[in-house]
Write a protein that holds these residues in place. Structure first.
Motif, PDB file in Angstrom:
ATOM      1  N   VAL A  25     -85.413 -19.854 -63.234  1.00 44.53           N
ATOM      2  CA  VAL A  25     -86.192 -20.110 -64.340  1.00 44.53           C
ATOM      3  C   VAL A  25     -87.426 -19.000 -64.146  1.00 44.53           C
ATOM      4  O   VAL A  25     -88.286 -19.029 -63.344  1.00 44.53           O
ATOM      5  CB  VAL A  25     -86.548 -21.428 -64.316  1.00 44.53           C
ATOM      6  CG1 VAL A  25     -87.519 -21.655 -65.588  1.00 44.53           C
ATOM      7  CG2 VAL A  25     -85.621 -22.468 -64.632  1.00 44.53           C
ATOM      8  N   ARG A  26     -87.582 -18.257 -65.468  1.00 42.74           N
ATOM      9  CA  ARG A  26     -88.814 -17.232 -65.611  1.00 42.74           C
ATOM     10  C   ARG A  26     -89.978 -18.046 -65.702  1.00 42.74           C
ATOM     11  O   ARG A  26     -90.128 -19.067 -65.944  1.00 42.74           O
ATOM     12  CB  ARG A  26     -88.592 -16.521 -66.579  1.00 42.74           C
ATOM     13  CG  ARG A  26     -87.152 -15.596 -66.524  1.00 42.74           C
ATOM     14  CD  ARG A  26     -87.062 -14.805 -65.288  1.00 42.74           C
ATOM     15  NE  ARG A  26     -87.884 -13.868 -64.922  1.00 42.74           N
ATOM     16  CZ  ARG A  26     -87.830 -13.201 -63.923  1.00 42.74           C
ATOM     17  NH1 ARG A  26     -86.975 -13.192 -63.017  1.00 42.74           N
ATOM     18  NH2 ARG A  26     -89.035 -12.116 -63.685  1.00 42.74           N
ATOM     19  N   LEU A  31     -91.394 -16.815 -70.705  1.00 44.51           N
ATOM     20  CA  LEU A  31     -90.436 -17.709 -71.634  1.00 44.51           C
ATOM     21  C   LEU A  31     -90.701 -17.500 -73.026  1.00 44.51           C
ATOM     22  O   LEU A  31     -89.671 -17.430 -73.917  1.00 44.51           O
ATOM     23  CB  LEU A  31     -90.283 -19.111 -71.070  1.00 44.51           C
ATOM     24  CG  LEU A  31     -90.072 -19.364 -69.425  1.00 44.51           C
ATOM     25  CD1 LEU A  31     -89.841 -20.874 -69.383  1.00 44.51           C
ATOM     26  CD2 LEU A  31     -88.545 -18.898 -69.364  1.00 44.51           C
ATOM     27  N   THR A  32     -91.800 -17.513 -73.468  1.00 44.50           N
ATOM     28  CA  THR A  32     -92.017 -17.334 -74.916  1.00 44.50           C
ATOM     29  C   THR A  32     -91.540 -16.180 -75.539  1.00 44.50           C
ATOM     30  O   THR A  32     -91.243 -16.166 -76.804  1.00 44.50           O
ATOM     31  CB  THR A  32     -93.845 -17.306 -75.046  1.00 44.50           C
ATOM     32  OG1 THR A  32     -94.178 -16.298 -74.217  1.00 44.50           O
ATOM     33  CG2 THR A  32     -94.324 -18.801 -74.763  1.00 44.50           C
ATOM     34  N   ALA A 135     -92.280 -10.540 -57.004  1.00 47.04           N
ATOM     35  CA  ALA A 135     -93.504 -11.069 -57.139  1.00 47.04           C
ATOM     36  C   ALA A 135     -93.872 -12.177 -57.613  1.00 47.04           C
ATOM     37  O   ALA A 135     -94.603 -13.173 -56.953  1.00 47.04           O
ATOM     38  CB  ALA A 135     -94.503 -10.206 -57.970  1.00 47.04           C
ATOM     39  N   CYS A 136     -92.943 -12.754 -58.515  1.00 43.50           N
ATOM     40  CA  CYS A 136     -92.976 -14.016 -59.033  1.00 43.50           C
ATOM     41  C   CYS A 136     -92.093 -15.054 -58.234  1.00 43.50           C
ATOM     42  O   CYS A 136     -91.884 -16.285 -58.799  1.00 43.50           O
ATOM     43  CB  CYS A 136     -92.814 -14.343 -60.536  1.00 43.50           C
ATOM     44  SG  CYS A 136     -91.107 -13.687 -60.973  1.00 43.50           S
ATOM     45  N   GLY A 137     -91.102 -14.602 -57.225  1.00 41.16           N
ATOM     46  CA  GLY A 137     -90.341 -15.699 -56.647  1.00 41.16           C
ATOM     47  C   GLY A 137     -89.242 -15.826 -57.233  1.00 41.16           C
ATOM     48  O   GLY A 137     -88.358 -16.721 -56.937  1.00 41.16           O
ATOM     49  N   GLN A 138     -88.958 -15.221 -58.274  1.00 42.34           N
ATOM     50  CA  GLN A 138     -87.485 -15.723 -59.063  1.00 42.34           C
ATOM     51  C   GLN A 138     -86.513 -14.339 -59.020  1.00 42.34           C
ATOM     52  O   GLN A 138     -86.677 -13.688 -58.490  1.00 42.34           O
ATOM     53  CB  GLN A 138     -87.884 -15.595 -60.591  1.00 42.34           C
ATOM     54  CG  GLN A 138     -88.921 -16.570 -61.111  1.00 42.34           C
ATOM     55  CD  GLN A 138     -88.923 -17.965 -60.247  1.00 42.34           C
ATOM     56  OE1 GLN A 138     -89.488 -18.325 -59.420  1.00 42.34           O
ATOM     57  NE2 GLN A 138     -87.965 -18.821 -60.873  1.00 42.34           N
ATOM     58  N   LEU A 139     -85.308 -15.152 -59.299  1.00 43.19           N
ATOM     59  CA  LEU A 139     -83.920 -14.367 -58.900  1.00 43.19           C
ATOM     60  C   LEU A 139     -83.389 -14.058 -60.276  1.00 43.19           C
ATOM     61  O   LEU A 139     -83.976 -14.445 -61.501  1.00 43.19           O
ATOM     62  CB  LEU A 139     -82.999 -15.274 -58.124  1.00 43.19           C
ATOM     63  CG  LEU A 139     -83.085 -15.499 -56.947  1.00 43.19           C
ATOM     64  CD1 LEU A 139     -82.116 -16.588 -56.135  1.00 43.19           C
ATOM     65  CD2 LEU A 139     -83.367 -14.369 -55.882  1.00 43.19           C
ATOM     66  N   GLU A 140     -82.728 -13.016 -60.631  1.00 41.93           N
ATOM     67  CA  GLU A 140     -82.108 -12.561 -61.698  1.00 41.93           C
ATOM     68  C   GLU A 140     -80.735 -12.856 -61.855  1.00 41.93           C
ATOM     69  O   GLU A 140     -79.884 -12.810 -60.812  1.00 41.93           O
ATOM     70  CB  GLU A 140     -82.306 -10.867 -61.527  1.00 41.93           C
ATOM     71  CG  GLU A 140     -83.530 -10.442 -61.503  1.00 41.93           C
ATOM     72  CD  GLU A 140     -83.812  -9.091 -61.244  1.00 41.93           C
ATOM     73  OE1 GLU A 140     -84.638  -8.118 -61.732  1.00 41.93           O
ATOM     74  OE2 GLU A 140     -82.769  -8.292 -60.564  1.00 41.93           O
ATOM     75  N   TRP A 141     -80.339 -13.118 -63.125  1.00 37.81           N
ATOM     76  CA  TRP A 141     -79.010 -13.595 -63.377  1.00 37.81           C
ATOM     77  C   TRP A 141     -77.934 -12.486 -63.312  1.00 37.81           C
ATOM     78  O   TRP A 141     -77.432 -12.121 -64.475  1.00 37.81           O
ATOM     79  CB  TRP A 141     -78.836 -14.298 -64.657  1.00 37.81           C
ATOM     80  CG  TRP A 141     -77.931 -15.246 -65.025  1.00 37.81           C
ATOM     81  CD1 TRP A 141     -76.701 -14.982 -65.532  1.00 37.81           C
ATOM     82  CD2 TRP A 141     -77.661 -16.498 -64.386  1.00 37.81           C
ATOM     83  NE1 TRP A 141     -75.713 -16.009 -65.607  1.00 37.81           N
ATOM     84  CE2 TRP A 141     -75.963 -17.053 -64.760  1.00 37.81           C
ATOM     85  CE3 TRP A 141     -78.261 -17.451 -63.719  1.00 37.81           C
ATOM     86  CZ2 TRP A 141     -75.807 -18.271 -64.638  1.00 37.81           C
ATOM     87  CZ3 TRP A 141     -77.623 -18.689 -63.222  1.00 37.81           C
ATOM     88  CH2 TRP A 141     -76.461 -19.061 -63.871  1.00 37.81           C
ATOM     89  N   GLU A 142     -77.495 -11.970 -62.190  1.00 44.58           N
ATOM     90  CA  GLU A 142     -76.870 -10.787 -62.160  1.00 44.58           C
ATOM     91  C   GLU A 142     -76.009 -10.395 -60.771  1.00 44.58           C
ATOM     92  O   GLU A 142     -76.503 -10.929 -59.872  1.00 44.58           O
ATOM     93  CB  GLU A 142     -77.164  -9.409 -62.584  1.00 44.58           C
ATOM     94  CG  GLU A 142     -78.135  -8.921 -61.763  1.00 44.58           C
ATOM     95  CD  GLU A 142     -78.217  -7.379 -61.622  1.00 44.58           C
ATOM     96  OE1 GLU A 142     -77.554  -6.789 -62.063  1.00 44.58           O
ATOM     97  OE2 GLU A 142     -79.348  -7.055 -61.072  1.00 44.58           O
ATOM     98  N   LEU A 227     -84.051 -19.264 -70.479  1.00 44.37           N
ATOM     99  CA  LEU A 227     -84.688 -19.356 -69.345  1.00 44.37           C
ATOM    100  C   LEU A 227     -84.567 -18.400 -68.205  1.00 44.37           C
ATOM    101  O   LEU A 227     -85.406 -18.524 -67.149  1.00 44.37           O
ATOM    102  CB  LEU A 227     -84.411 -20.845 -68.676  1.00 44.37           C
ATOM    103  CG  LEU A 227     -84.915 -22.275 -69.372  1.00 44.37           C
ATOM    104  CD1 LEU A 227     -84.478 -23.386 -68.627  1.00 44.37           C
ATOM    105  CD2 LEU A 227     -86.177 -22.148 -70.015  1.00 44.37           C
ATOM    106  N   ALA A 228     -83.793 -17.691 -68.658  1.00 44.54           N
ATOM    107  CA  ALA A 228     -83.372 -16.570 -67.453  1.00 44.54           C
ATOM    108  C   ALA A 228     -83.624 -15.209 -67.919  1.00 44.54           C
ATOM    109  O   ALA A 228     -83.578 -14.997 -69.280  1.00 44.54           O
ATOM    110  CB  ALA A 228     -82.090 -17.028 -66.728  1.00 44.54           C
TER     111      ALA A 228
END
Length: 358
Positions: A25-26, A31-32, A135-142, A227-228
């Motif tokens: 989740v970004r 998200l906006t 940097a933001c600790g998120q993973l990518e959907w790929e 969200l992704a």
């Protein structure tokens, strides 16, 4: 068999989940700006990624030739990304490349795992998914498959897919032809800076050292695409990046303060100017911030070839001819690998800036 500890997004996507894990989740501020990519692509108003017809680039008619080169230079300076049509690479070859990649990703995950990379040990080529948190600790959907395709004497064919059998031949021929197209583009960009035609190619390693790395990006259907992101916002570190895709929209460019969705242009190759050319040109050509959206309905696949200088043999800095009292150097001297490390260090920079970090 090598079994990777990385979570495969394809496995997650096919498990029947309706809610994506939190690590995909970004952040709220992103998200906006994430909309429905199919609706975004249909929009007729607003700026449009330029399409450059390369048919005239080697024309015997000097007027037609100069017109084509001027349009390419203008797109490189204004956008840093464009659709190339009549690029000279046969449609039949491109279809073979796409079919080979699609066939590989159609294999069972267990079969693809035989080609798994292992970033922890420095084995970056092969089948993978994003491991290191950004940097933001998120993973990518790929998920992806990554390997060097040119020069041929630098390839490691042991990690190339054995299935389908046409993979090696189609991919190798595409890389050879793309290498020729890169020379044509670099020549035009050189002349656009008032340099001799071969100057930029020489500055990025020439025929011997200029590397072409292929990354096949596989973006599974996502139950919550709002969200992704398939790929987070970034600029390419390469000199040039050439992209094919399976005609499913997803690429967005940050242009004049807004995200613009690239339309799907048949028989085109998308080309990005990368950081390397922005640095050498002292900012006259742009490396544009871009990202990839995902969707619920269709798998998206893209074939990105990153054309890169050697990691440590060349110092990247604005060429003397691009610098003046009015336009001092905008980037300090760094090797390619130092530039990559600097960008990783600066990963927390504002994603709403469309400049590469200096």
């Amino acid at each position: 068999m090598v079994i990777s500890a990385a979570p495969r997004v394809e496995r997650l996507a096919s498990s029947g989940i309706e809610v994506i894990p939190q690590e995909y989740v970004r952040p709220q501020e992103e998200l906006t700006s994430i909309g429905n990519v199919f609706e975004e692509e249909k929009k007729e108003e607003g700026p449009r990624v330029p399409t450059i017809n390369l048919k005239g680039i080697n024309s015997e008619d000097p007027v037609e030739r100069e017109k084509c080169k001027e349009e390419l230079k203008k797109a490189a300076a204004g956008w840093g990304v464009m659709h190339l049509v009549n690029h000279g690479i046969p449609d039949e070859l491109i279809e073979r490349v796409k079919k080979a990649g699609e066939t590989f990703f159609d294999l069972p995950i267990e079969e693809k795992e035989k080609y798994a990379n292992d970033q922890a040990t420095g084995k970056i080529q092969g089948y993978g998914s994003k491991l290191a948190n950004n940097a933001c600790g998120q993973l990518e959907w790929e998920d992806y498959f990554f390997h060097l395709v040119y020069p041929e004497d630098k390839r490691d064919l042991s990690i190339w897919p054995k299935t389908p059998t046409d993979y090696k031949e189609a991919t190798s021929e595409y890389a050879r032809q793309l290498r020729g197209l890169a020379t044509t583009i670099l020549s035009t960009l050189s002349l656009g800076l008032g340099l001799e035609a071969g100057r930029l190619e020489k500055e990025v390693g020439g025929m011997e050292e200029f590397l072409l790395q292929l990354k096949i990006n596989y973006y599974p259907r996502c139950p919550q695409p709002e969200l992704a992101l398939g790929v987070e916002a970034h600029t390419d570190v390469s000199a040039l990046t050439f992209i094919l895709h399976n005609m499913v929209p997803g690429l967005q460019l940050f242009y004049e303060g807004k995200w613009v969705t690239a339309k799907c242009v048949p028989n085109s190759i998308i080309m990005h100017i990368g950081d390397t050319i922005e640095i050498l040109s002292n900012g006259k050509y742009k490396s544009i911030l871009h990202r990839g959206l995902v969707n619920k309905e269709k798998v998206r696949i893209s074939w990105a070839v990153f054309c890169e200088p050697p990691k440590e043999k060349i110092i990247l800095q604005p060429l003397p001819e691009t610098v003046s009292e009015e336009e001092p150097p905008r980037y300090p001297p760094r090797t390619f690998v130092q530039h990559i490390e600097h960008k990783l260090f600066r990963r927390t920079q504002d994603l709403h800036s469309n400049r590469i970090s200096k």
